[in-house]
Design a protein around this motif. Sequence first.
Motif, PDB file in Angstrom:
ATOM      1  N   ASP A   7      20.582 -10.943   0.747  1.00  0.00           N
ATOM      2  CA  ASP A   7      20.755 -11.904   1.951  1.00  0.00           C
ATOM      3  C   ASP A   7      20.579 -13.358   1.597  1.00  0.00           C
ATOM      4  OD1 ASP A   7      20.414 -13.391   4.641  1.00  0.00           O
ATOM      5  OD2 ASP A   7      19.867 -11.636   5.663  1.00  0.00           O
ATOM      6  N   VAL A   8      21.637 -14.172   1.592  1.00  0.00           N
ATOM      7  CA  VAL A   8      21.606 -15.396   1.261  1.00  0.00           C
ATOM      8  C   VAL A   8      20.908 -16.384   1.917  1.00  0.00           C
ATOM      9  CG1 VAL A   8      23.232 -17.402   0.649  1.00  0.00           C
ATOM     10  CG2 VAL A   8      23.955 -15.131   0.240  1.00  0.00           C
ATOM     11  N   ARG A   9      20.918 -16.194   3.229  1.00  0.00           N
ATOM     12  CA  ARG A   9      20.150 -17.148   4.199  1.00  0.00           C
ATOM     13  C   ARG A   9      18.783 -16.955   4.251  1.00  0.00           C
ATOM     14  NH1 ARG A   9      25.275 -16.348   5.488  1.00  0.00           N
ATOM     15  NH2 ARG A   9      26.530 -18.078   5.895  1.00  0.00           N
ATOM     16  N   ASN A  10      18.426 -15.563   3.934  1.00  0.00           N
ATOM     17  CA  ASN A  10      16.901 -15.323   4.037  1.00  0.00           C
ATOM     18  C   ASN A  10      16.165 -15.489   2.804  1.00  0.00           C
ATOM     19  OD1 ASN A  10      17.081 -14.213   6.644  1.00  0.00           O
ATOM     20  ND2 ASN A  10      16.867 -12.123   5.928  1.00  0.00           N
ATOM     21  N   SER A  11      17.074 -15.548   1.834  1.00  0.00           N
ATOM     22  CA  SER A  11      16.436 -16.044   0.361  1.00  0.00           C
ATOM     23  C   SER A  11      16.181 -17.515   0.414  1.00  0.00           C
ATOM     24  CB  SER A  11      17.483 -15.539  -0.639  1.00  0.00           C
ATOM     25  OG  SER A  11      17.737 -14.369  -0.903  1.00  0.00           O
ATOM     26  N   ILE A  12      16.976 -18.106   0.953  1.00  0.00           N
ATOM     27  CA  ILE A  12      16.827 -19.714   1.285  1.00  0.00           C
ATOM     28  C   ILE A  12      15.530 -19.771   2.001  1.00  0.00           C
ATOM     29  CG2 ILE A  12      17.789 -22.009   1.442  1.00  0.00           C
ATOM     30  CD1 ILE A  12      20.498 -20.831   0.942  1.00  0.00           C
ATOM     31  N   SER A  13      15.658 -19.260   3.172  1.00  0.00           N
ATOM     32  CA  SER A  13      14.778 -19.624   4.119  1.00  0.00           C
ATOM     33  C   SER A  13      13.028 -19.260   3.657  1.00  0.00           C
ATOM     34  CB  SER A  13      14.937 -18.764   5.538  1.00  0.00           C
ATOM     35  OG  SER A  13      13.878 -18.777   6.363  1.00  0.00           O
ATOM     36  N   GLU A  44      10.656 -33.145   5.312  1.00  0.00           N
ATOM     37  CA  GLU A  44      11.246 -32.435   6.118  1.00  0.00           C
ATOM     38  C   GLU A  44      12.065 -31.494   5.021  1.00  0.00           C
ATOM     39  OE1 GLU A  44      14.166 -33.860   8.762  1.00  0.00           O
ATOM     40  OE2 GLU A  44      12.738 -35.415   9.469  1.00  0.00           O
ATOM     41  N   LEU A  45      12.013 -30.069   5.363  1.00  0.00           N
ATOM     42  CA  LEU A  45      12.629 -29.277   4.531  1.00  0.00           C
ATOM     43  C   LEU A  45      13.741 -28.558   5.327  1.00  0.00           C
ATOM     44  CD1 LEU A  45       9.634 -26.972   2.861  1.00  0.00           C
ATOM     45  CD2 LEU A  45      11.160 -29.026   1.957  1.00  0.00           C
ATOM     46  N   ASN A  46      15.144 -28.670   4.863  1.00  0.00           N
ATOM     47  CA  ASN A  46      16.147 -27.827   5.615  1.00  0.00           C
ATOM     48  C   ASN A  46      17.197 -27.272   4.660  1.00  0.00           C
ATOM     49  OD1 ASN A  46      15.655 -29.113   8.516  1.00  0.00           O
ATOM     50  ND2 ASN A  46      15.716 -31.029   7.164  1.00  0.00           N
ATOM     51  N   TYR A  47      18.144 -26.401   5.235  1.00  0.00           N
ATOM     52  CA  TYR A  47      19.088 -25.867   4.344  1.00  0.00           C
ATOM     53  C   TYR A  47      20.352 -25.803   5.481  1.00  0.00           C
ATOM     54  CZ  TYR A  47      18.274 -21.111   6.543  1.00  0.00           C
ATOM     55  OH  TYR A  47      18.168 -20.271   7.424  1.00  0.00           O
ATOM     56  N   LEU A  48      21.385 -26.094   4.496  1.00  0.00           N
ATOM     57  CA  LEU A  48      22.761 -25.678   5.117  1.00  0.00           C
ATOM     58  C   LEU A  48      23.632 -24.956   4.444  1.00  0.00           C
ATOM     59  CD1 LEU A  48      23.556 -29.662   6.121  1.00  0.00           C
ATOM     60  CD2 LEU A  48      22.910 -27.776   7.569  1.00  0.00           C
ATOM     61  N   VAL A  49      24.283 -23.805   5.018  1.00  0.00           N
ATOM     62  CA  VAL A  49      25.125 -22.908   4.600  1.00  0.00           C
ATOM     63  C   VAL A  49      26.463 -22.725   4.927  1.00  0.00           C
ATOM     64  CG1 VAL A  49      25.348 -20.469   3.715  1.00  0.00           C
ATOM     65  CG2 VAL A  49      23.094 -21.369   4.260  1.00  0.00           C
ATOM     66  N   GLY A  50      27.456 -23.148   4.273  1.00  0.00           N
ATOM     67  CA  GLY A  50      28.977 -23.220   4.662  1.00  0.00           C
ATOM     68  C   GLY A  50      29.388 -21.941   5.375  1.00  0.00           C
ATOM     69  N   HIS A  51      30.278 -22.215   6.382  1.00  0.00           N
ATOM     70  CA  HIS A  51      30.644 -21.017   7.162  1.00  0.00           C
ATOM     71  C   HIS A  51      31.225 -19.859   6.634  1.00  0.00           C
ATOM     72  CE1 HIS A  51      34.784 -22.205   7.162  1.00  0.00           C
ATOM     73  NE2 HIS A  51      34.589 -23.196   7.023  1.00  0.00           N
ATOM     74  N   ASP A  52      32.061 -20.224   5.309  1.00  0.00           N
ATOM     75  CA  ASP A  52      32.529 -19.187   4.618  1.00  0.00           C
ATOM     76  C   ASP A  52      32.004 -18.341   3.458  1.00  0.00           C
ATOM     77  OD1 ASP A  52      32.216 -21.527   2.772  1.00  0.00           O
ATOM     78  OD2 ASP A  52      34.320 -21.092   2.023  1.00  0.00           O
ATOM     79  N   VAL A  53      30.626 -18.818   3.383  1.00  0.00           N
ATOM     80  CA  VAL A  53      29.493 -18.112   2.673  1.00  0.00           C
ATOM     81  C   VAL A  53      29.141 -16.939   3.474  1.00  0.00           C
ATOM     82  CG1 VAL A  53      27.274 -18.142   1.560  1.00  0.00           C
ATOM     83  CG2 VAL A  53      28.704 -20.290   1.543  1.00  0.00           C
ATOM     84  N   ASP A 104      21.296 -10.728  -8.191  1.00  0.00           N
ATOM     85  CA  ASP A 104      19.922 -10.500  -8.365  1.00  0.00           C
ATOM     86  C   ASP A 104      19.178 -11.326  -7.555  1.00  0.00           C
ATOM     87  OD1 ASP A 104      17.464 -10.402  -9.526  1.00  0.00           O
ATOM     88  OD2 ASP A 104      18.093  -9.923 -11.434  1.00  0.00           O
ATOM     89  N   ALA A 105      18.363 -10.734  -6.448  1.00  0.00           N
ATOM     90  CA  ALA A 105      17.775 -11.704  -5.446  1.00  0.00           C
ATOM     91  C   ALA A 105      16.495 -12.136  -6.030  1.00  0.00           C
ATOM     92  CB  ALA A 105      17.278 -10.617  -4.229  1.00  0.00           C
TER      93      ALA A 105
END
Length: 637
Positions: A340-346, A362-371, A378-379
């Motif tokens: 899970d890409v977003r969970n891994s970053i979070s 500040e800690l932030n992340y942005l994931v493209g809509h096409d991801v 390998d998580a």
Amino acid sequence: MINERQELEEFFEEAFTYATYGIGKVSLDGSFIAVNPATCNIFEYKQDELSSFKFFQLLHPDEEVLKIEDIYDQINVTNTVAKHQNRYMQKGGKVAWCEVTFTLIRDEVGTPLHYLIQIVDITERKESENKLQETIERYTSLKKYNHDAILSLDLQGQVMNGNKMAEKLTGYKLDTELIGMDIANLIGHENVKRILEDALHDNTVEQGIESIITKEGEEVEVLTSIAPIFINSHNIGFYLIAKDISEQKKLLLAKESAESTNQAKSEFLAMMSHEIRTPMNGVIGMTELLLETTMLNSEQREYVEIIRKSGDSLLAIINDILDLSKIEAGKSELQEDILDVRNSISDTLSIFSSKAAEKQLELNYLVGHDVPEYIISDADRLRQVLLNLVGNAVKFTEGGEVIVRVKKVIVEPDTSHLEFTVNDTGIGIPTTRLTDIFEPFSQVDSFMNRTHEGTGLGLAISKKIVELMGGTIRAESDGQQGSSFIFTIRYTPKISVEHKTKQSLYLPSERPGKILIAEDNKINQIVLAKMLEKLGHSVTIADDGDAVVKAAMNEVYDIIFMDLHMPVMNGFEATKRIKETSPPDTCPIIIAVTANALKGDREKCLAAGMDDYISKPIKRDVVTRLIDQFMNSKVGK
């Protein structure tokens, strides 16, 4: 007299009419006056059609221009006939090669009257010559540019010819030394005898010629082929084609040496991992147990916390060193699964949230809509890279923000890649150091006299992991403020909700388990036993593999924590015997416990029949999760 003249005229008329080669009369300006049938056949024109041409108008357009005046001058100079071979165009557009002989006819006083021409069609001969020339050129080119040595020998074993590579391989000059030499000087008399006697009917002769003796007396290893030479269906000799394989042999030896070195490195890593992690298990495990007691005063608890943190730091350093060594030794591989890409970053950012809060970052992340939401990758490896990069960003940034961006990119056709960018507003990186910071033991802040802790291995490990995942990594910075680390990974798209259920948590087990510890190290026995007892489980200890098997035969256990390296009998053999002798409904869950953490260890354990695998130092939360998982599965049965 009249009869003789008449017979002569009839003879010339018959010769003109029935001759198989062309005969013609051409005027001084080159026009056809008369031609015989053979001339018409050669050019495929009728007589009246040819009368409208001048002879050289039939020349092929690519031929050098000829004029009738040139023929006249040539005959006058040589006082003989003029003969030329050229291509001519037939009426149908085909090409005919012709050899044409021009004879200048004069009257009694020597005045030129006209030309008598003889035309012979040599098309077939020219085609044969061209084919022969083409064959010769191919053979010459093969000899000249072939990377192998080629030698031809006659039926007496004498060298007839060779190529430049034969000179290079043997050290002999072709014209002055090789040609005429007894080839036995190069390959030995026995081999020559076998070639001359057996090569025509035995294609294994060449296998016996494994080396060539050079002019300097050195022996060069070769791969040899023998081919007979036939002319007019008669065998006149043989070709010997020899490929120098001495360099390949050196490369093979180097490869074997490298593999041996890698094997030695792997064994060293396994030993170091075992020898270091075993005492670390005692230090960290006993510290955790000590912190759970109620007898410590605040000062003692502070000291124990320092010991625990120091142990964790030491373990992190050991893990970094072993991890880099494993990758470089080729003992690390990807474990691909649903990620899970977003969970891994979070999850990564949450680890640094408290540290960031202290610095007001500040800690932030942005994931493209096409991801995609889920991918196959390998998580753990991705998380390791993100932890390194985000950890560095937080470490070197005193104010502002750290942000992780992800987008889908096309790196190569038909392959999916994600690009991760970790931006910070920290101290920046000198532009001269943007490459070498990925080298082992290189400190990002070494130019600031090591103001931050670390092994200097994080970026080197990240680079190796990213390359293992089919991507690249680089750093960007103006050297003044802020930096960006950009890396890509190759992945397989996967959109499936089914796998969400597989990530569900196991509920804590309410039933105490009966657990057998197979461990020969006394300290590790105490650590794991106390940990399990505090969780409410019944514990038995076995000191060696044989004792484990006997205990499992006399009692029914829910779980066995099986150390792999034990005296008398190792954990693999003990597992095999227990699995073979225990009834299926009472067979215990066997969890491998090892101080190794190398590529393939987990697979070996599972292949040996073990149910799971943990590495030392043993963490309480890992043990708790495994027990809950397997105890719940037993209850479910």
